[in-house]
Design a protein around this motif. Structure first.
Motif, PDB file in Angstrom:
ATOM      1  N   VAL A 174       0.844  -1.201   0.000  1.00  0.00           N
ATOM      2  CA  VAL A 174       0.000   0.000   0.000  1.00  0.00           C
ATOM      3  C   VAL A 174       0.874   1.243   0.000  1.00  0.00           C
ATOM      4  O   VAL A 174       0.553   2.242  -0.654  1.00  0.00           O
ATOM      5  N   SER A 227       0.520   4.089  -2.875  1.00  0.00           N
ATOM      6  CA  SER A 227       0.138   5.452  -2.491  1.00  0.00           C
ATOM      7  C   SER A 227       1.268   6.443  -2.758  1.00  0.00           C
ATOM      8  O   SER A 227       0.998   7.604  -3.074  1.00  0.00           O
ATOM      9  N   GLU A 228       2.525   6.013  -2.670  1.00  0.00           N
ATOM     10  CA  GLU A 228       3.637   6.905  -3.018  1.00  0.00           C
ATOM     11  C   GLU A 228       3.626   7.254  -4.502  1.00  0.00           C
ATOM     12  O   GLU A 228       4.069   8.328  -4.897  1.00  0.00           O
ATOM     13  N   ALA A 283      -0.152   9.528  -5.067  1.00  0.00           N
ATOM     14  CA  ALA A 283      -0.355  10.793  -4.349  1.00  0.00           C
ATOM     15  C   ALA A 283       0.176  11.992  -5.138  1.00  0.00           C
ATOM     16  O   ALA A 283      -0.575  12.954  -5.378  1.00  0.00           O
ATOM     17  N   ASP A 295      -7.788  13.925  -2.601  1.00  0.00           N
ATOM     18  CA  ASP A 295      -7.374  12.522  -2.681  1.00  0.00           C
ATOM     19  C   ASP A 295      -5.855  12.381  -2.618  1.00  0.00           C
ATOM     20  O   ASP A 295      -5.331  11.452  -2.008  1.00  0.00           O
ATOM     21  N   LEU A 355      -3.911  10.349   0.228  1.00  0.00           N
ATOM     22  CA  LEU A 355      -2.932   9.302  -0.082  1.00  0.00           C
ATOM     23  C   LEU A 355      -1.580   9.594   0.569  1.00  0.00           C
ATOM     24  O   LEU A 355      -0.863   8.661   0.957  1.00  0.00           O
ATOM     25  N   LEU A 384      -2.019   8.392   4.011  1.00  0.00           N
ATOM     26  CA  LEU A 384      -1.961   6.929   3.998  1.00  0.00           C
ATOM     27  C   LEU A 384      -0.526   6.444   3.847  1.00  0.00           C
ATOM     28  O   LEU A 384      -0.122   5.456   4.468  1.00  0.00           O
ATOM     29  N   THR A 385       0.263   7.148   3.047  1.00  0.00           N
ATOM     30  CA  THR A 385       1.672   6.803   2.878  1.00  0.00           C
ATOM     31  C   THR A 385       2.414   6.913   4.208  1.00  0.00           C
ATOM     32  O   THR A 385       3.185   6.022   4.577  1.00  0.00           O
TER      33      THR A 385
END
Length: 140
Positions: A47, A51-52, A55, A118, A122, A125-126
């Protein structure tokens, strides 16, 4: 009754087969725990990688999409003052008014602000996945 025999202890010690079964149970639990931790670490790293990648892409697309109408508006203003050609002014006015501010893709409505948000989500999330990955790496 022979007094030289020690009295039986109320708590008996486990026999050798019982010791082996307890050791195999703990070995199996240790292996299961490590497999679960390794899968969780893999998931967090996976993930993190996705996400990296997405994003910055979403941030750039959202910011670019929100800036295009402003840039076209500035260009049309400067062309209106510099050019007397009515066809050029009409073309620029048409481009400015027809530029979409939202796009629907497979039932999802995409907007510049939504893409920017978004992208930031992200990024959060990262950061979360990096923290979880580091913590899980220490646990395994």
């Amino acid at each position: 009754m022979n007094h030289s025999d020690p009295a039986p202890h109320p708590i008996s010690r486990p026999t050798e087969p019982a010791k082996a079964s307890i050791a195999s149970l703990f070995s199996g639990l240790w292996l299961t725990r490590n497999i679960i931790w390794a899968f969780a670490h893999f998931t967090a790293c996976f993930v993190l990688q996705i996400s990296e990648f997405f994003a910055p892409l979403l941030l750039v697309l959202g910011i670019g999409w929100s800036l295009v109408p402003h840039v076209v508006g500035l260009a049309s203003h400067s062309l209106n003052t510099a050019s007397a050609d009515s066809q050029t002014r009409d073309l620029i006015a048409h481009i400015t008014t027809s530029f979409p501010m939202q796009v629907e893709v497979s039932g999802h409505v995409l907007t510049p602000h939504g893409l920017i948000m978004d992208g930031f989500l992200l990024m959060a999330l990262t950061a979360f996945c990096a923290t979880v990955s580091a913590w899980l790496g220490r646990q395994v």
